[in-house]
Design a protein around this motif. Structure first.
Motif, PDB file in Angstrom:
ATOM      1  N   ALA A   1      23.444 -51.527 -37.801  1.00 32.83           N
ATOM      2  CA  ALA A   1      23.569 -50.152 -38.287  1.00 32.83           C
ATOM      3  C   ALA A   1      23.365 -49.137 -37.163  1.00 32.83           C
ATOM      4  O   ALA A   1      24.030 -48.091 -37.131  1.00 32.83           O
ATOM      5  CB  ALA A   1      22.562 -49.906 -39.409  1.00 32.83           C
ATOM      6  N   SER A   2      22.484 -49.434 -36.238  1.00 35.07           N
ATOM      7  CA  SER A   2      22.237 -48.511 -35.123  1.00 35.07           C
ATOM      8  C   SER A   2      23.467 -48.398 -34.222  1.00 35.07           C
ATOM      9  O   SER A   2      23.872 -47.288 -33.837  1.00 35.07           O
ATOM     10  CB  SER A   2      21.025 -48.974 -34.313  1.00 35.07           C
ATOM     11  OG  SER A   2      19.862 -49.004 -35.114  1.00 35.07           O
ATOM     12  N   VAL A   3      24.081 -49.546 -33.901  1.00 34.97           N
ATOM     13  CA  VAL A   3      25.274 -49.519 -33.052  1.00 34.97           C
ATOM     14  C   VAL A   3      26.421 -48.820 -33.770  1.00 34.97           C
ATOM     15  O   VAL A   3      27.151 -48.007 -33.170  1.00 34.97           O
ATOM     16  CB  VAL A   3      25.662 -50.949 -32.635  1.00 34.97           C
ATOM     17  CG1 VAL A   3      26.996 -50.962 -31.907  1.00 34.97           C
ATOM     18  CG2 VAL A   3      24.570 -51.560 -31.755  1.00 34.97           C
ATOM     19  N   SER A   4      26.592 -49.092 -35.055  1.00 33.36           N
ATOM     20  CA  SER A   4      27.673 -48.452 -35.814  1.00 33.36           C
ATOM     21  C   SER A   4      27.474 -46.942 -35.881  1.00 33.36           C
ATOM     22  O   SER A   4      28.434 -46.165 -35.703  1.00 33.36           O
ATOM     23  CB  SER A   4      27.739 -49.043 -37.225  1.00 33.36           C
ATOM     24  OG  SER A   4      27.962 -50.442 -37.176  1.00 33.36           O
ATOM     25  N   ALA A   5      26.240 -46.498 -36.147  1.00 34.64           N
ATOM     26  CA  ALA A   5      25.970 -45.057 -36.215  1.00 34.64           C
ATOM     27  C   ALA A   5      26.196 -44.392 -34.865  1.00 34.64           C
ATOM     28  O   ALA A   5      26.731 -43.274 -34.796  1.00 34.64           O
ATOM     29  CB  ALA A   5      24.539 -44.822 -36.698  1.00 34.64           C
ATOM     30  N   ALA A   6      25.803 -45.069 -33.786  1.00 33.65           N
ATOM     31  CA  ALA A   6      26.005 -44.493 -32.447  1.00 33.65           C
ATOM     32  C   ALA A   6      27.489 -44.343 -32.126  1.00 33.65           C
ATOM     33  O   ALA A   6      27.921 -43.308 -31.588  1.00 33.65           O
ATOM     34  CB  ALA A   6      25.311 -45.365 -31.397  1.00 33.65           C
ATOM     35  N   LEU A   7      28.293 -45.357 -32.450  1.00 30.75           N
ATOM     36  CA  LEU A   7      29.728 -45.274 -32.187  1.00 30.75           C
ATOM     37  C   LEU A   7      30.396 -44.179 -33.022  1.00 30.75           C
ATOM     38  O   LEU A   7      31.273 -43.454 -32.532  1.00 30.75           O
ATOM     39  CB  LEU A   7      30.382 -46.625 -32.459  1.00 30.75           C
ATOM     40  CG  LEU A   7      29.986 -47.759 -31.498  1.00 30.75           C
ATOM     41  CD1 LEU A   7      30.646 -49.071 -31.926  1.00 30.75           C
ATOM     42  CD2 LEU A   7      30.377 -47.406 -30.059  1.00 30.75           C
ATOM     43  N   LEU A   8      29.987 -44.060 -34.292  1.00 30.79           N
ATOM     44  CA  LEU A   8      30.555 -43.014 -35.144  1.00 30.79           C
ATOM     45  C   LEU A   8      30.201 -41.631 -34.600  1.00 30.79           C
ATOM     46  O   LEU A   8      31.059 -40.733 -34.540  1.00 30.79           O
ATOM     47  CB  LEU A   8      30.052 -43.170 -36.576  1.00 30.79           C
ATOM     48  CG  LEU A   8      30.732 -44.240 -37.435  1.00 30.79           C
ATOM     49  CD1 LEU A   8      30.035 -44.364 -38.782  1.00 30.79           C
ATOM     50  CD2 LEU A   8      32.200 -43.900 -37.635  1.00 30.79           C
ATOM     51  N   ALA A   9      28.936 -41.451 -34.217  1.00 30.83           N
ATOM     52  CA  ALA A   9      28.523 -40.148 -33.693  1.00 30.83           C
ATOM     53  C   ALA A   9      29.234 -39.832 -32.379  1.00 30.83           C
ATOM     54  O   ALA A   9      29.641 -38.679 -32.145  1.00 30.83           O
ATOM     55  CB  ALA A   9      27.008 -40.129 -33.495  1.00 30.83           C
ATOM     56  N   LEU A  10      29.400 -40.847 -31.526  1.00 24.46           N
ATOM     57  CA  LEU A  10      30.121 -40.634 -30.267  1.00 24.46           C
ATOM     58  C   LEU A  10      31.579 -40.251 -30.538  1.00 24.46           C
ATOM     59  O   LEU A  10      32.121 -39.322 -29.926  1.00 24.46           O
ATOM     60  CB  LEU A  10      30.052 -41.895 -29.420  1.00 24.46           C
ATOM     61  CG  LEU A  10      30.802 -41.868 -28.080  1.00 24.46           C
ATOM     62  CD1 LEU A  10      30.202 -40.815 -27.152  1.00 24.46           C
ATOM     63  CD2 LEU A  10      30.778 -43.256 -27.424  1.00 24.46           C
ATOM     64  N   GLY A  11      32.216 -40.961 -31.474  1.00 22.33           N
ATOM     65  CA  GLY A  11      33.615 -40.669 -31.793  1.00 22.33           C
ATOM     66  C   GLY A  11      33.799 -39.294 -32.402  1.00 22.33           C
ATOM     67  O   GLY A  11      34.743 -38.564 -32.055  1.00 22.33           O
ATOM     68  N   VAL A  12      32.893 -38.910 -33.313  1.00 23.03           N
ATOM     69  CA  VAL A  12      33.005 -37.591 -33.942  1.00 23.03           C
ATOM     70  C   VAL A  12      32.820 -36.492 -32.905  1.00 23.03           C
ATOM     71  O   VAL A  12      33.562 -35.489 -32.880  1.00 23.03           O
ATOM     72  CB  VAL A  12      31.985 -37.455 -35.087  1.00 23.03           C
ATOM     73  CG1 VAL A  12      31.902 -36.012 -35.566  1.00 23.03           C
ATOM     74  CG2 VAL A  12      32.370 -38.365 -36.249  1.00 23.03           C
ATOM     75  N   GLY A  13      31.835 -36.647 -32.015  1.00 28.32           N
ATOM     76  CA  GLY A  13      31.600 -35.625 -31.000  1.00 28.32           C
ATOM     77  C   GLY A  13      32.781 -35.452 -30.060  1.00 28.32           C
ATOM     78  O   GLY A  13      33.212 -34.319 -29.787  1.00 28.32           O
ATOM     79  N   MET A  14      33.329 -36.563 -29.583  1.00 32.82           N
ATOM     80  CA  MET A  14      34.466 -36.477 -28.675  1.00 32.82           C
ATOM     81  C   MET A  14      35.720 -35.971 -29.380  1.00 32.82           C
ATOM     82  O   MET A  14      36.586 -35.342 -28.762  1.00 32.82           O
ATOM     83  CB  MET A  14      34.728 -37.838 -28.034  1.00 32.82           C
ATOM     84  CG  MET A  14      33.569 -38.343 -27.177  1.00 32.82           C
ATOM     85  SD  MET A  14      32.996 -37.133 -25.958  1.00 32.82           S
ATOM     86  CE  MET A  14      34.440 -36.956 -24.930  1.00 32.82           C
ATOM     87  N   THR A  15      35.823 -36.230 -30.680  1.00 40.02           N
ATOM     88  CA  THR A  15      36.973 -35.708 -31.434  1.00 40.02           C
ATOM     89  C   THR A  15      36.929 -34.194 -31.506  1.00 40.02           C
ATOM     90  O   THR A  15      37.963 -33.517 -31.391  1.00 40.02           O
ATOM     91  CB  THR A  15      36.988 -36.312 -32.849  1.00 40.02           C
ATOM     92  OG1 THR A  15      37.107 -37.731 -32.755  1.00 40.02           O
ATOM     93  CG2 THR A  15      38.145 -35.760 -33.666  1.00 40.02           C
ATOM     94  N   THR A  16      35.740 -33.618 -31.693  1.00 42.31           N
ATOM     95  CA  THR A  16      35.646 -32.153 -31.714  1.00 42.31           C
ATOM     96  C   THR A  16      36.010 -31.554 -30.352  1.00 42.31           C
ATOM     97  O   THR A  16      36.588 -30.463 -30.291  1.00 42.31           O
ATOM     98  CB  THR A  16      34.225 -31.725 -32.117  1.00 42.31           C
ATOM     99  OG1 THR A  16      33.281 -32.236 -31.160  1.00 42.31           O
ATOM    100  CG2 THR A  16      33.866 -32.241 -33.498  1.00 42.31           C
ATOM    101  N   VAL A  17      35.690 -32.271 -29.260  1.00 43.06           N
ATOM    102  CA  VAL A  17      36.089 -31.795 -27.929  1.00 43.06           C
ATOM    103  C   VAL A  17      37.608 -31.886 -27.782  1.00 43.06           C
ATOM    104  O   VAL A  17      38.259 -30.986 -27.237  1.00 43.06           O
ATOM    105  CB  VAL A  17      35.371 -32.597 -26.831  1.00 43.06           C
ATOM    106  CG1 VAL A  17      35.894 -32.214 -25.447  1.00 43.06           C
ATOM    107  CG2 VAL A  17      33.876 -32.367 -26.908  1.00 43.06           C
ATOM    108  N   TYR A  18      38.196 -32.969 -28.250  1.00 41.81           N
ATOM    109  CA  TYR A  18      39.654 -33.132 -28.184  1.00 41.81           C
ATOM    110  C   TYR A  18      40.367 -32.024 -28.958  1.00 41.81           C
ATOM    111  O   TYR A  18      41.363 -31.453 -28.498  1.00 41.81           O
ATOM    112  CB  TYR A  18      40.037 -34.500 -28.741  1.00 41.81           C
ATOM    113  CG  TYR A  18      41.511 -34.672 -29.001  1.00 41.81           C
ATOM    114  CD1 TYR A  18      42.372 -35.090 -27.995  1.00 41.81           C
ATOM    115  CD2 TYR A  18      42.044 -34.402 -30.267  1.00 41.81           C
ATOM    116  CE1 TYR A  18      43.739 -35.225 -28.237  1.00 41.81           C
ATOM    117  CE2 TYR A  18      43.390 -34.538 -30.518  1.00 41.81           C
ATOM    118  CZ  TYR A  18      44.238 -34.950 -29.495  1.00 41.81           C
ATOM    119  OH  TYR A  18      45.587 -35.072 -29.736  1.00 41.81           O
ATOM    120  N   LEU A  19      39.865 -31.703 -30.154  1.00 42.26           N
ATOM    121  CA  LEU A  19      40.505 -30.683 -30.974  1.00 42.26           C
ATOM    122  C   LEU A  19      40.246 -29.270 -30.459  1.00 42.26           C
ATOM    123  O   LEU A  19      40.872 -28.316 -30.948  1.00 42.26           O
ATOM    124  CB  LEU A  19      40.015 -30.792 -32.427  1.00 42.26           C
ATOM    125  CG  LEU A  19      40.370 -32.097 -33.149  1.00 42.26           C
ATOM    126  CD1 LEU A  19      39.718 -32.143 -34.517  1.00 42.26           C
ATOM    127  CD2 LEU A  19      41.878 -32.250 -33.263  1.00 42.26           C
TER     128      LEU A  19
END
Length: 335
Positions: free
Chosen positions: A178-196
């Motif tokens: 769960a920790s690894v999954s949450a970290a990857l989701l948070a990383l992806g969401v953050g970088m997506t906001t930078v992309y947009l």
């Protein structure tokens, strides 16, 4: 040494949920994360290297470099929005609350979201930074301009909402996954906001730090959450007992209209005997027969050809004429 019965009793006893404590390692990570948080804020306020890096990424315009993934990322960033993620995680934790017979999962989620709104919301309003799409001058930090994007709410919410599942995990393996999954989701969401182009890089890094600080501080709130759970369960049990003691109202059964005084009187009975016959009551005859008077048994027609079985009385005239002597063929009997 325990006997087999004692061991079986221990195995059947329900285990209490594991409540994480503020260990020395966790406290060290908390202090390090807080140091990063302060360093990012100071770097942005002084318009140092974080701001320069923000402008380099913004002028690169990632959404124009890879337009083929734009549609997918528009949907993926929803995993960081407060409403959908909170509803999804609350539904799962509600099921865990029902199965584990404890309110702790929902209380942990509520406490973490309350801390997130208080800390991140206050920082957003207090620093008032404008986003890349609303920047006024190249190279400026865009602080105290009425914005609300520093730190990134999407990123902090993804860290907290999905990180709560890791915080509530009951086994070491599930906690790691769960920790690894949450970290990857948070990383992806953050970088997506930078992309947009909706957030600066420093917004995202500060959002990661803010969400991690909320998760690391949850052990300090375990005692208040236990008190709140006991209080809520006490109220629930009192309501159930009060509901069980109050009898259910019985609806009246309608038996008809209102009773009259005549209905309360007993029906009149007629005397049985000679008086009833003398009173002139004539029994109703059948529809196909005319009424006939009642006769005594002695006056009825004999049921056999030989006459009545009862001996004749001297004071009563015979009902039939005397029997004539029988006659034979061509001669008289006794003649």
């Amino acid at each position: 040494m325990r006997t087999n019965d004692e061991l079986a009793h221990v195995e059947e006893r329900p285990t209490e949920p594991v409540r994480p404590r503020m260990t020395r390692t966790r406290l060290g990570i908390f202090v390090a994360t807080l140091t990063v948080y302060v360093a990012i804020v100071v770097g942005v306020l002084t318009t140092s290297w974080p701001v320069r890096f923000d402008w380099q990424v913004m002028l690169f315009r990632p959404y124009k470099q890879w337009p083929e993934i734009h549609t997918f990322l528009d949907y993926f960033v929803v995993l960081g929005q407060r409403g959908p993620t909170a509803v999804a995680v609350a539904a799962w934790l509600g099921w865990c609350t029902y199965k584990q017979k404890t309110l702790r999962p929902l209380l942990v989620l509520g406490t973490s979201l309350l801390l997130l709104n208080a800390t991140v919301g206050a920082a957003k309003i207090g620093m008032g930074r404008l986003g890349p799409h609303y920047a006024t001058s190249i190279g400026s930090n865009e602080m105290f301009a009425g914005g609300d994007i520093f730190p990134s709410g999407h990123t902090a919410n993804a860290v907290v909402t999905w990180g709560v599942l890791a915080y509530l995990a009951t086994t070491p393996r599930s906690r790691r996954v769960a920790s690894v999954s949450a970290a990857l989701l948070a990383l992806g969401v953050g970088m997506t906001t930078v992309y947009l182009g909706t957030h600066w890089i420093s917004d995202v890094t500060l959002g990661w730090s803010a969400g991690l600080l909320v998760l690391l501080s949850l052990p300090w709130f375990e005692a208040p959450m236990a008190v709140a759970e006991a209080w809520l369960l006490g109220i629930w049990h009192r309501l159930r007992e009060r509901t069980a003691l109050v009898p259910a109202p019985v609806a009246p059964i309608a038996l008809g209209g209102p009773r009259t005084p005549v209905d309360d009187e007993l029906p009149a009975r007629e005397p049985v005997g000679a008086g009833s016959r003398a009173g002139g009551r004539v029994p109703d005859g059948r529809p196909h027969l005319s009424p006939r008077p009642h006769t005594a048994r002695s006056e009825r027609t004999p049921v056999t050809p030989t006459g009545s079985r009862r001996p004749p009385h001297s004071d009563r005239a015979p009902r039939t004429s005397p029997v004539l002597p029988a006659t034979g063929r061509g001669r008289t009997v006794g003649g």
